[in-house]
Design a protein around this motif. Sequence first.
Motif, PDB file in Angstrom:
ATOM      1  N   GLY A 123       0.825  -1.200   0.000  1.00  0.00           N
ATOM      2  CA  GLY A 123       0.000   0.000   0.000  1.00  0.00           C
ATOM      3  C   GLY A 123       0.855   1.245   0.000  1.00  0.00           C
ATOM      4  N   GLY A 124       0.287   2.348   0.459  1.00  0.00           N
ATOM      5  CA  GLY A 124       1.056   3.577   0.572  1.00  0.00           C
ATOM      6  C   GLY A 124       0.971   4.487  -0.625  1.00  0.00           C
ATOM      7  N   ALA A 125       0.168   4.128  -1.631  1.00  0.00           N
ATOM      8  CA  ALA A 125       0.033   5.006  -2.790  1.00  0.00           C
ATOM      9  C   ALA A 125      -0.620   6.322  -2.373  1.00  0.00           C
ATOM     10  CB  ALA A 125      -0.799   4.330  -3.865  1.00  0.00           C
ATOM     11  N   PHE A 126      -0.189   7.433  -2.990  1.00  0.00           N
ATOM     12  CA  PHE A 126      -0.790   8.725  -2.665  1.00  0.00           C
ATOM     13  C   PHE A 126      -0.837   9.627  -3.882  1.00  0.00           C
ATOM     14  CE2 PHE A 126       3.548  10.155  -2.594  1.00  0.00           C
ATOM     15  CZ  PHE A 126       3.510  11.522  -2.801  1.00  0.00           C
ATOM     16  N   LEU A 127      -1.746  10.594  -3.831  1.00  0.00           N
ATOM     17  CA  LEU A 127      -1.864  11.629  -4.848  1.00  0.00           C
ATOM     18  C   LEU A 127      -2.195  12.930  -4.138  1.00  0.00           C
ATOM     19  CD1 LEU A 127      -2.125  12.571  -7.839  1.00  0.00           C
ATOM     20  CD2 LEU A 127      -4.570  12.016  -7.656  1.00  0.00           C
ATOM     21  N   THR A 128      -1.386  13.958  -4.384  1.00  0.00           N
ATOM     22  CA  THR A 128      -1.607  15.286  -3.805  1.00  0.00           C
ATOM     23  C   THR A 128      -1.867  16.277  -4.935  1.00  0.00           C
ATOM     24  OG1 THR A 128      -0.235  14.900  -1.844  1.00  0.00           O
ATOM     25  CG2 THR A 128      -0.572  17.185  -2.504  1.00  0.00           C
ATOM     26  N   VAL A 129      -2.968  17.017  -4.830  1.00  0.00           N
ATOM     27  CA  VAL A 129      -3.315  18.005  -5.847  1.00  0.00           C
ATOM     28  C   VAL A 129      -3.794  19.275  -5.155  1.00  0.00           C
ATOM     29  CG1 VAL A 129      -3.932  16.297  -7.605  1.00  0.00           C
ATOM     30  CG2 VAL A 129      -5.673  17.101  -6.010  1.00  0.00           C
ATOM     31  N   GLY A 130      -3.594  20.407  -5.811  1.00  0.00           N
ATOM     32  CA  GLY A 130      -4.089  21.652  -5.250  1.00  0.00           C
ATOM     33  C   GLY A 130      -3.607  22.876  -5.997  1.00  0.00           C
ATOM     34  N   PRO A 131      -4.266  24.022  -5.786  1.00  0.00           N
ATOM     35  CA  PRO A 131      -3.923  25.259  -6.474  1.00  0.00           C
ATOM     36  C   PRO A 131      -2.942  26.126  -5.679  1.00  0.00           C
ATOM     37  CG  PRO A 131      -5.979  25.555  -5.302  1.00  0.00           C
ATOM     38  CD  PRO A 131      -5.527  24.142  -5.024  1.00  0.00           C
TER      39      PRO A 131
END
Length: 227
Positions: A76-84
């Motif tokens: 596991g441990g998958a990540f996605l970070t998004v932002g303005p």
Amino acid sequence: MRTFALALAALLAPSVLAQPVLTDSSDTYVSPLFGIGSSGGGRTAFLVGADVGRRVAPSVDLGARVIGGDLTYGDGGAFLTVGPTLGTTRRLGAGVELDARLLGTATFADLGPRVGDDGFGLRRIQGTGQVSLSRPLRVVGSLRLAPTVGAYGTACRVIGYEVTGAALRCAEAGALAGVDVRFRLFGADVSLPVVAPIRLVGNDAAGRLGLFDVSQVPITGGLRVRF
């Protein structure tokens, strides 16, 4: 178990929040991010992504952050970070430059045993702001060194899992200090800001999700290309 991590220092920027001052002729910036690590057991963790932005008005630019990868060497441990991002840059006189910037992010991740079998989902929302002052000094040719000082603050909220003790803290503030190395390369403005955050109050321990989660602090280094 021996563990090592390989990060391309010019590309890996733990929270590349602030860009140096954009000149009115520089319409776009990009900050690539890349890191990879391997454990003694042959398992790996990595991140890949970028901060990108564009000048939308005099002294104002808008951008976005997109980063993905693995937080840990285990399952596991998958990540996605998004932002303005929103920034403003101004020249104050006597060669001094002001840069103020806001970043908001949402991080989706699989935290494994920390959240049972909930799998991949929204785990943190975070806001970070900073302001810095710099003054470029010409060295030779296009090479300039810009001593930089400033301040930052960050706060977050964790979602979908319990935290206790010191990990309940999800806000901190501090100072920024370092130097920005700037030069021209193939017609683009390139900079390497070696600027360290110095935590003064608080602690955002709850917002630190794993090895390659790079959202919790402002600039510490990394490549910036403006063109």
